[in-house]
Design an enzyme around this catalytic site. Structure first.
Site, PDB file in Angstrom:
ATOM      1  CG  ASP A  21      -0.295   0.146   2.534  1.00  0.00           C
ATOM      2  OD1 ASP A  21      -0.227   1.288   3.020  1.00  0.00           O
ATOM      3  OD2 ASP A  21       0.146  -0.867   3.110  1.00  0.00           O
ATOM      4  CG  ASP A 111      -6.430   3.960   7.722  1.00  0.00           C
ATOM      5  OD1 ASP A 111      -6.362   3.691   8.936  1.00  0.00           O
ATOM      6  OD2 ASP A 111      -5.442   4.309   7.052  1.00  0.00           O
ATOM      7  CD  GLU A 113      -3.899   5.086  10.656  1.00  0.00           C
ATOM      8  OE1 GLU A 113      -2.855   5.384  11.277  1.00  0.00           O
ATOM      9  OE2 GLU A 113      -3.913   4.693   9.468  1.00  0.00           O
TER      10      GLU A 113
END
Length: 213
Positions: A21, A111, A113
């Protein structure tokens, strides 16, 4: 860890698949170089935490497809805050952009996080649920990118509401594999292990290294 060591580790897990990625722009020729180097999947960023499409990432999807990489995913880094689009609109924006550019992804990864998330777990759960619901409504395969400590901080370890989705597990332990995986969120096992952070990878691309058994 130098890239030579990465290649040594990769070469010892011959039955596995390895991917990158990245947010760096790549050309079609660079994507072809990655494919030739044995990279079987790529996951460009498609939406940023600032609340807008990542045009570079969309182009990276197109270039990877043109180079013949079949497993091309993308990830959405949610924008959290009062000035951000709604969760559903963030997913919709990505989906519409992909359609407008006449390209597609295999899986849309969310994502999750620690960055600007509120302290309220219930609020965060609802936001993630809205992201997932919109992705499903738009017929995308959707997955979650996170790890034990991020999930604990953002939604709480008792929240198993997304355990039916594939997990992209982020743990920079330097070893591709699930041996060190610690269960959270109801996931018994990840689908992907992001095992090494920002490094100069194949074909001079700055990457994170990922593994699928």
């Amino acid at each position: 860890m130098h890239i030579l060591l990465i290649f040594l580790v990769v070469s010892t897990v011959s039955s596995a698949r390895h991917g990158y990625d990245f947010i760096q722009p790549i050309t079609e020729s660079t994507a072809a170089c990655l494919k030739k180097a044995g990279i079987s999947f790529v996951i460009p960023r498609l939406f940023t935490n600032l609340g807008h499409i990542d045009e570079t990432g969309i182009n990276n999807v197109k270039h990877a497809r043109a180079a013949g990489i079949e497993e091309v995913d993308g990830y959405l880094f949610p924008c959290i805050g009062s000035k951000c689009p709604s969760a559903a609109n963030q997913v919709k924006t990505v989906s519409e952009k992909l359609s407008a550019e006449k390209t597609h992804i295999n899986t849309l990864w969310l994502d999750i996080e620690r960055l600007n998330w509120p302290a309220n777990h219930e609020t965060n759960r609802k936001f993630i649920e809205e992201l997932v619901a919109e992705a499903k409504a738009l017929k995308h395969t959707v997955g979650i990118y996170s790890n034990y400590y991020n999930w604990e901080a953002i939604v709480g370890l008792d929240y198993h509401g997304q355990s039916s989705l594939p997990l992209w597990w982020a743990e920079y332990d330097g070893t591709p594999g699930f041996a060190k995986y610690k269960e959270f969120g109801g996931w018994k096992q990840p689908k992907i292990h992001q095992w090494h952070g920002t490094e100069k990878g194949s074909c001079d691309v700055s990457i994170d290294a990922n593994y699928i058994p």
